[in-house]
Write a protein that holds these residues in place. Structure first.
Motif, PDB file in Angstrom:
ATOM      1  N   GLY A 423       0.836  -1.063  -0.053  1.00 20.42           N
ATOM      2  CA  GLY A 423      -0.080  -0.105  -0.095  1.00 20.42           C
ATOM      3  C   GLY A 423       0.788   1.297   0.125  1.00 20.42           C
ATOM      4  O   GLY A 423       2.008   1.148   0.671  1.00 20.42           O
ATOM      5  N   ASP A 424       0.386   2.313  -0.621  1.00 18.06           N
ATOM      6  CA  ASP A 424       1.267   3.554  -0.850  1.00 18.06           C
ATOM      7  C   ASP A 424       0.167   4.736  -0.684  1.00 18.06           C
ATOM      8  O   ASP A 424      -1.035   4.625  -0.598  1.00 18.06           O
ATOM      9  N   ASP A 425       0.889   5.767  -0.221  1.00 18.03           N
ATOM     10  CA  ASP A 425       0.147   7.055   0.079  1.00 18.03           C
ATOM     11  C   ASP A 425       0.292   8.063  -1.272  1.00 18.03           C
ATOM     12  O   ASP A 425       0.064   9.181  -1.085  1.00 18.03           O
ATOM     13  N   GLY A 426       0.292   7.373  -2.519  1.00 19.51           N
ATOM     14  CA  GLY A 426       0.659   8.051  -3.497  1.00 19.51           C
ATOM     15  C   GLY A 426      -0.704   8.778  -4.416  1.00 19.51           C
ATOM     16  O   GLY A 426      -1.895   8.772  -3.704  1.00 19.51           O
ATOM     17  N   ARG A 427      -0.531   9.407  -5.465  1.00 22.69           N
ATOM     18  CA  ARG A 427      -1.658   9.969  -6.076  1.00 22.69           C
ATOM     19  C   ARG A 427      -2.906   9.039  -6.471  1.00 22.69           C
ATOM     20  O   ARG A 427      -4.034   9.548  -6.759  1.00 22.69           O
ATOM     21  N   GLY A 428      -2.660   7.738  -6.615  1.00 22.99           N
ATOM     22  CA  GLY A 428      -3.737   6.894  -6.905  1.00 22.99           C
ATOM     23  C   GLY A 428      -4.347   6.956  -8.241  1.00 22.99           C
ATOM     24  O   GLY A 428      -3.759   7.833  -9.121  1.00 22.99           O
ATOM     25  N   PHE A 429      -5.116   5.982  -8.845  1.00 21.46           N
ATOM     26  CA  PHE A 429      -5.456   6.150 -10.111  1.00 21.46           C
ATOM     27  C   PHE A 429      -6.975   5.568 -10.203  1.00 21.46           C
ATOM     28  O   PHE A 429      -7.693   4.928  -9.086  1.00 21.46           O
ATOM     29  N   ASP A 430      -7.550   5.533 -11.335  1.00 18.88           N
ATOM     30  CA  ASP A 430      -8.929   4.798 -11.458  1.00 18.88           C
ATOM     31  C   ASP A 430      -8.479   3.123 -12.154  1.00 18.88           C
ATOM     32  O   ASP A 430      -7.922   3.032 -13.231  1.00 18.88           O
ATOM     33  N   ALA A 431      -8.422   2.135 -10.908  1.00 15.29           N
ATOM     34  CA  ALA A 431      -8.086   1.094 -11.264  1.00 15.29           C
ATOM     35  C   ALA A 431      -8.656   0.309 -12.626  1.00 15.29           C
ATOM     36  O   ALA A 431      -7.885  -0.287 -13.330  1.00 15.29           O
ATOM     37  N   GLU A 432     -10.116   0.254 -12.608  1.00 15.73           N
ATOM     38  CA  GLU A 432     -10.669  -0.417 -13.629  1.00 15.73           C
ATOM     39  C   GLU A 432     -10.189   0.121 -15.071  1.00 15.73           C
ATOM     40  O   GLU A 432     -10.200  -0.445 -15.849  1.00 15.73           O
ATOM     41  N   LEU A 433     -10.448   1.681 -14.958  1.00 19.37           N
ATOM     42  CA  LEU A 433      -9.984   2.422 -16.445  1.00 19.37           C
ATOM     43  C   LEU A 433      -8.619   1.965 -16.743  1.00 19.37           C
ATOM     44  O   LEU A 433      -8.112   1.554 -17.953  1.00 19.37           O
ATOM     45  N   ARG A 434      -7.529   1.971 -15.844  1.00 17.91           N
ATOM     46  CA  ARG A 434      -6.340   1.378 -16.164  1.00 17.91           C
ATOM     47  C   ARG A 434      -6.138   0.021 -16.712  1.00 17.91           C
ATOM     48  O   ARG A 434      -5.240  -0.319 -17.555  1.00 17.91           O
ATOM     49  N   ARG A 435      -7.056  -0.485 -16.022  1.00 11.68           N
ATOM     50  CA  ARG A 435      -6.945  -2.146 -16.569  1.00 11.68           C
ATOM     51  C   ARG A 435      -7.430  -2.515 -17.872  1.00 11.68           C
ATOM     52  O   ARG A 435      -6.976  -3.273 -18.466  1.00 11.68           O
ATOM     53  N   ARG A 436      -8.144  -1.683 -18.402  1.00 14.62           N
ATOM     54  CA  ARG A 436      -8.795  -1.751 -19.665  1.00 14.62           C
ATOM     55  C   ARG A 436      -7.820  -1.078 -20.541  1.00 14.62           C
ATOM     56  O   ARG A 436      -8.097  -1.218 -21.758  1.00 14.62           O
ATOM     57  N   SER A 437      -6.833  -0.131 -20.163  1.00 17.42           N
ATOM     58  CA  SER A 437      -5.947   0.520 -21.225  1.00 17.42           C
ATOM     59  C   SER A 437      -4.978  -0.383 -21.478  1.00 17.42           C
ATOM     60  O   SER A 437      -3.788  -0.259 -20.769  1.00 17.42           O
ATOM     61  N   HIS A 438      -5.027  -1.545 -22.320  1.00 19.98           N
ATOM     62  CA  HIS A 438      -4.007  -2.664 -22.500  1.00 19.98           C
ATOM     63  C   HIS A 438      -2.969  -1.787 -23.379  1.00 19.98           C
ATOM     64  O   HIS A 438      -1.872  -2.794 -23.361  1.00 19.98           O
ATOM     65  N   ASN A 439      -2.946  -0.597 -23.502  1.00 19.96           N
ATOM     66  CA  ASN A 439      -2.042  -0.201 -24.520  1.00 19.96           C
ATOM     67  C   ASN A 439      -0.653   0.529 -23.406  1.00 19.96           C
ATOM     68  O   ASN A 439       0.093   1.359 -24.104  1.00 19.96           O
ATOM     69  N   ILE A 462      -7.019  -4.899  -6.251  1.00 19.86           N
ATOM     70  CA  ILE A 462      -6.588  -3.716  -6.302  1.00 19.86           C
ATOM     71  C   ILE A 462      -7.497  -2.421  -6.044  1.00 19.86           C
ATOM     72  O   ILE A 462      -8.600  -2.523  -6.654  1.00 19.86           O
ATOM     73  N   GLU A 463      -7.139  -1.781  -5.158  1.00 21.58           N
ATOM     74  CA  GLU A 463      -8.158  -0.706  -4.653  1.00 21.58           C
ATOM     75  C   GLU A 463      -7.146   0.671  -4.797  1.00 21.58           C
ATOM     76  O   GLU A 463      -6.000   0.684  -4.263  1.00 21.58           O
ATOM     77  N   SER A 464      -7.855   1.347  -5.618  1.00 19.35           N
ATOM     78  CA  SER A 464      -7.171   2.985  -5.525  1.00 19.35           C
ATOM     79  C   SER A 464      -8.218   3.722  -5.832  1.00 19.35           C
ATOM     80  O   SER A 464      -9.164   3.795  -6.484  1.00 19.35           O
ATOM     81  N   THR A 465      -7.690   5.032  -5.329  1.00 16.20           N
ATOM     82  CA  THR A 465      -8.448   6.331  -5.299  1.00 16.20           C
ATOM     83  C   THR A 465      -7.469   7.484  -5.738  1.00 16.20           C
ATOM     84  O   THR A 465      -6.613   7.509  -5.042  1.00 16.20           O
ATOM     85  N   PRO A 466      -7.995   8.128  -6.739  1.00 15.85           N
ATOM     86  CA  PRO A 466      -7.205   9.397  -7.296  1.00 15.85           C
ATOM     87  C   PRO A 466      -7.077  10.191  -6.076  1.00 15.85           C
ATOM     88  O   PRO A 466      -8.024  10.660  -5.386  1.00 15.85           O
ATOM     89  N   GLY A 467      -5.904  10.552  -5.581  1.00 16.28           N
ATOM     90  CA  GLY A 467      -5.463  11.559  -4.529  1.00 16.28           C
ATOM     91  C   GLY A 467      -5.411  10.870  -3.358  1.00 16.28           C
ATOM     92  O   GLY A 467      -5.021  11.550  -2.257  1.00 16.28           O
ATOM     93  N   VAL A 468      -5.722   9.667  -2.949  1.00 16.09           N
ATOM     94  CA  VAL A 468      -5.529   9.106  -1.832  1.00 16.09           C
ATOM     95  C   VAL A 468      -4.432   8.097  -1.869  1.00 16.09           C
ATOM     96  O   VAL A 468      -3.635   7.735  -0.955  1.00 16.09           O
ATOM     97  N   GLY A 469      -4.464   7.161  -2.639  1.00 20.03           N
ATOM     98  CA  GLY A 469      -3.257   6.060  -2.834  1.00 20.03           C
ATOM     99  C   GLY A 469      -3.931   4.641  -3.225  1.00 20.03           C
ATOM    100  O   GLY A 469      -4.965   4.675  -3.786  1.00 20.03           O
TER     101      GLY A 469
END
Length: 480
Positions: A423-439, A462-469
């Protein structure tokens, strides 16, 4: 005579059945006076049935108490010889007490003698209209059922009593063949216990079953898969099963082909991961043993000739020594990245501690590593590799993409499972959107982690929230 009645009613064919001829002629006269032009009288029930078979009357008036038989039995015989909608029958009796009996037996109406003015004609007109409406509805229903793309059947007392052309074509049997044997005989043997259990549930008043896929035996010995929905109905006092079926044989074959393809793909994916891990181990060993040792030998040789180098060449010679040392360090780093020797030599726990310390040292991040419950726990090499690679990928993502300041790496064995968490305290991301972005590389990294977890018999979350981690958790059975 202008009665105001439509010709379809006045031209309807009416049969009066009464073995007391004066009563029959009285009914004939009453109907004729009302404008009905085609009234036939019969005092013999057997001949009356023959007349109906030839002329298909639009309405029948029957005396309840015939000398040789019951009027209700006569009505049932008429209905039994009908090929489509049964003829409307009016029962005539001397007492109203028989009304319920007649109507429950299938009569469309009941009339008590002596007739009141206009009553007989009114009852007959209603019966004629009822017959017209019934025949039209029956014709539409019959066309709908006979031409339906669905298979429709009726089963009574465990035998098929009706099957539309579609159902018969799927099984390859005629209606006579379907009705000659118990319906259960047409079901694949291994599916029969389930069919019998569903039948018991229905007969006991249980819920009707919908969307049950059953296998039926075709006349040619093949098997057809039917998706069946059935309901228990009461017809003429008997319980009958009304069923609607869809042919899902092609869908089943496609599903089987897809499952087989998925199994082959899963085997290939598993094999690719195994080969990849083996190639990493081999390449790491060759880099360390071959290239690394050659560079060590080169470094020793350079130092041996260092005293004989001319002063003017000393700066270049020093650069050569530095480059050699740098290349040797890079080769060692590549070897460790490909396959850390700690994993084979010390086990997963120490390898993860080393990984966490190395990442903290190289990046300046605060990496906290916690190990619990691993004393005496022995893991298969494939499971160790999966856990290590998932943690390695998660740490790499935290460094490259999250801009995290603090990372937690946990390894825990408890309740028959092995769990790893990064687990990290970074910027986070949209996990489902990133998973679909196979490129993109991150999405490939997520896919790689999921595949490794699945092939090792575990699951990845994988749990991730933009701005949370971001939190990556993998759980594996301890003894798969």
């Amino acid at each position: 005579m202008n009665t105001g009645l439509p010709a379809s009613v006045l031209d309807a064919r009416i049969l009066v059945v009464d073995d007391h001829e004066p009563s029959a002629r009285l009914a004939e006269a009453s109907l004729g006076a009302a404008g009905h032009r085609f009234v036939t009288v019969s005092t013999d029930p057997a001949k009356a049935r023959e007349l109906h078979a030839r002329h298909a009357f639009d309405a029948v008036l029957v005396e309840l108490r015939l000398r040789d038989m019951d009027g209700l039995d006569f009505m049932r015989q008429l209905h039994a010889q009908s090929t489509d909608y049964p003829v409307p029958v009016i029962i005539v009796a001397a007492a109203i007490a028989h009304t319920d009996l007649a109507l429950c037996a299938g009569a469309c109406d009941f009339i008590v003698k002596p007739y009141r003015d206009g009553e007989l004609s009114a009852r007959v007109r209603n019966a004629i209209r009822l017959g017209h409406v019934g025949r039209e509805s029956h014709a539409r229903y019959h066309a709908l059922v006979e031409q339906s793309v669905a298979g429709i059947y009726i089963s009574t007392d465990g035998y098929f009593t009706y099957a539309n052309p579609r159902f018969r074509a799927w099984l390859g049997h005629s209606m006579q063949e379907l009705g000659s044997r118990p319906a259960i005989d047409f079901v694949v043997e291994s599916d029969r216990p389930r069919v019998l259990e569903m039948r018991r549930e229905r007969e006991a008043g249980g819920v009707d079953h919908s969307g049950e896929t059953l296998r039926f035996i075709r006349a040619n010995g093949g098997v057809v898969y039917l998706d069946v929905s059935a309901r228990m109905l009461v017809v003429d006092g008997r319980k009958s099963l009304f069923g609607v079926a869809l042919n899902v044989t092609d869908r089943h074959a496609a599903t089987q082909a897809l499952e087989a393809a998925n199994r082959r793909l899963d085997t290939l994916s598993r094999r690719l991961l195994d080969v990849q891990e083996e190639e990493r181990r081999t390449l790491a060993r060759e880099l360390h043993d071959e290239v690394g040792q050659s560079l060590v030998g080169l470094n020793i040789a350079l130092h041996r000739i260092e005293s004989g180098v001319e002063r003017s060449h000393r700066p270049i010679f020093s650069q050569c020594l530095e480059v050699t040392a740098m290349i040797h360090e890079q080769v060692r780093e590549m070897s460790v990245q490909l396959h850390p020797p700690h994993l084979d030599q010390l086990g997963l726990a120490d390898a993860l501690r080393w990984l966490a310390n190395r990442q903290a040292r190289m990046t300046g991040m605060a990496v906290e590593c916690t190990i619990s419950g691993m004393d005496g726990v022995r893991l298969a090499a494939s499971l160790q590799a999966a856990c290590y690679r998932i943690c390695q990928e998660a740490l790499s993502n935290a460094v490259r993409h999250s801009n995290a300041q603090r990372v937690i790496l946990e390894l825990q064995a408890a309740s028959g499972t092995v769990n790893v968490h990064v687990g990290d305290d970074g910027r986070g991301f949209d996990a489902e959107l990133r998973r679909r972005s196979h490129n993109t590389a991150p999405s490939l990294g997520l896919t790689s982690m999921e595949e490794r977890a699945r092939h090792a018999g575990g699951r990845l979350e994988i749990e991730s929230t933009p701005g949370v981690g971001t939190s990556v958790r993998a759980t594996f059975p301890l003894f798969p």
